[in-house]
Design an enzyme around this catalytic site. Sequence first.
Site, mmCIF file in Angstrom:
data_model
loop_
_atom_site.group_PDB
_atom_site.id
_atom_site.type_symbol
_atom_site.label_atom_id
_atom_site.label_comp_id
_atom_site.label_asym_id
_atom_site.label_seq_id
_atom_site.Cartn_x
_atom_site.Cartn_y
_atom_site.Cartn_z
ATOM 1 N N GLY A 166 0.808 -1.198 0.000
ATOM 2 C CA GLY A 166 0.000 0.000 0.000
ATOM 3 C C GLY A 166 0.847 1.256 0.000
ATOM 4 N N ASP B 136 0.568 0.376 13.466
ATOM 5 C CA ASP B 136 1.255 -0.899 13.253
ATOM 6 C C ASP B 136 1.595 -1.613 14.558
ATOM 7 O OD1 ASP B 136 1.063 -0.670 10.535
ATOM 8 O OD2 ASP B 136 3.116 0.046 10.244
#
Length: 450
Positions: free
Chosen positions: A105, A333
Site C-alpha cells: 500500500g 502498526d
Amino acid sequence: MDVRLTQVNLSGTVRAPPSKSYTHRALLAAGYSDGAIVESPLVSADTRATARAVTAFGGGVEPREGGDNTSGDSSGLTAADALVVDGFDGRPDVPDDVLDCANSGTTTRLVTATAALADGGTVLTGDTSLRSRPQGPLLDALDELGVRADSTRGNGQAPLVVFGPLSGGAVALPGDVSSQYVTALLMAGAVTDHGIEVSLTTELKSAPYVDITLELLEAFGITAEPVGSETAAGAEGFSVPGGQTYAPPDGRYEVPGDFSSISYLVAGGAVAADANGSVRIEGAQPSAQGDAAIVDIAARMGASIDWDREAGVITVERSSLSGIEVDVGDTPDLLPTIATLGAIADGDTRITNCEHVRYKETDRVSAMAEELEKLGADTTEEPNVLTIHGAESELRGATVDGRADHRIVMSLAIAALVAEGTTTIRGREHVDVSFPGFFETMASLGAVVE
C-alpha cells in the site's frame, strides 16, 4: 506455508532489521534525484515493489558492486548492504507497462503521486488485498490539482489510472484515512513547478509517519514543513515549495533500524526471556518513528526494559505485565503487538482510536481478536476499541491464521512463545513483507521453529 512454534524461553543478542518506512521513502527520493546510494536498506517484498516502480519511471535500482549482496536487478532483489539508485531527476517517464505494486500500500500511494508527474498515463494495480484498500482521497486530491486520476471500478480502489503532468497548487485532504496521501504529495510536490500546499480537513492520524517523511526530505536537501505546528502532530496542513532538487550529502543515505519490527523482539523479551538472561536488540537508534513508543508501552505494562539511545541498544528482561490503555492513533502498526502483550498481561489492555487499523493488509482489529481467541484469549471488539482481558486469558497452542498479513503472523508467533503446547501459524511466508529474517532471528534467540 505453515510454521510451528512451541513454548520456549529466549536469550541473546540480535540486530534490528532496517526500517521499511524509511527504505520506501529513500528509494523513491533517490529516484527523484539524479542518482544516490541507499545504505542499509530493507530488501523485502514491499520495498522491492518500490524499487520496481523507480525502474518503471525511468530509473534503476541495483545492489552495490563489491558489497554484501545476493541479488540481481530491481525486480529480483533479495539482499544488499546498499542499493545504487539511478534516478530520473524529478521527471519520471510514462511506464511501458502496468505498474504492479503487489501487496504494498505504501508503494501504491507514494508512486501514484509520482505517476501524476509523468506526461501521460500510468496504470497501477496490485494483489487482491491491495485492490481493497482506500485510495479515493488521494485520487480526489490529484483531480483537484488538475490531474486526471481514476479508479477503474469507480470505488476509490486500485486498479488506478493517472494522467499527468502535475504542476502543483493547493489542495484539501482528509487526514484520518492515511498519512501516506500527505507523504505522496510532499515528495512529488518538491519537483513540481509551483509546489504543493496541503490543508487538512480532518485530524491527521499516524502523524509520526509524516515526521519520517519530513526528516527524510531534509536529508535529501528538500524543504517541506508543517503548517500551524512544529511537527506533523497538530498540523493544519503542509507546504512544499516547487523547483527543488533531491540530493543527499555525498550522494548517500543510510536507513535506520525499524521500530515496527523491533516491537516483536521487545515483546518476545518481555514475555519469554530466560529467567537468567535477556533479549538484547542492536540497531535501535532514535529517529522520527512513532513506533519507538513500544519501549514506553512495554515499560508502562511493567516490562524491565532499558534503551541506551546513544548506543542504539535495547535490553529486555522477562517481567510480569499488567494491562494498560493505549491510543494507537499515531502508531497503528503496533496494535497487533500490543494485543499480544495484553493477552499475556494481567488485567485489561484497552487499545483505543484504532478504527483506521482496519484498513491495512487485513482488518487487523478483528484479525487479532479472532486469532487470539483461538489461542484462549478473551477479547471485546468495538468499532474503535479492542480490549484484551488478560485475567480471563490462558493461552494454549492451536492452529491460527496469519491472514496473509506480516504483522499478524509475527504477533501470533510471540503469543506462541508462551502458549502451552504447539502453535501452528498459517502464512509464514508473509513476513517477507517487512522482516524477511524474522523466524531465523527468533531461532537465533532460542525459539523452536519448524
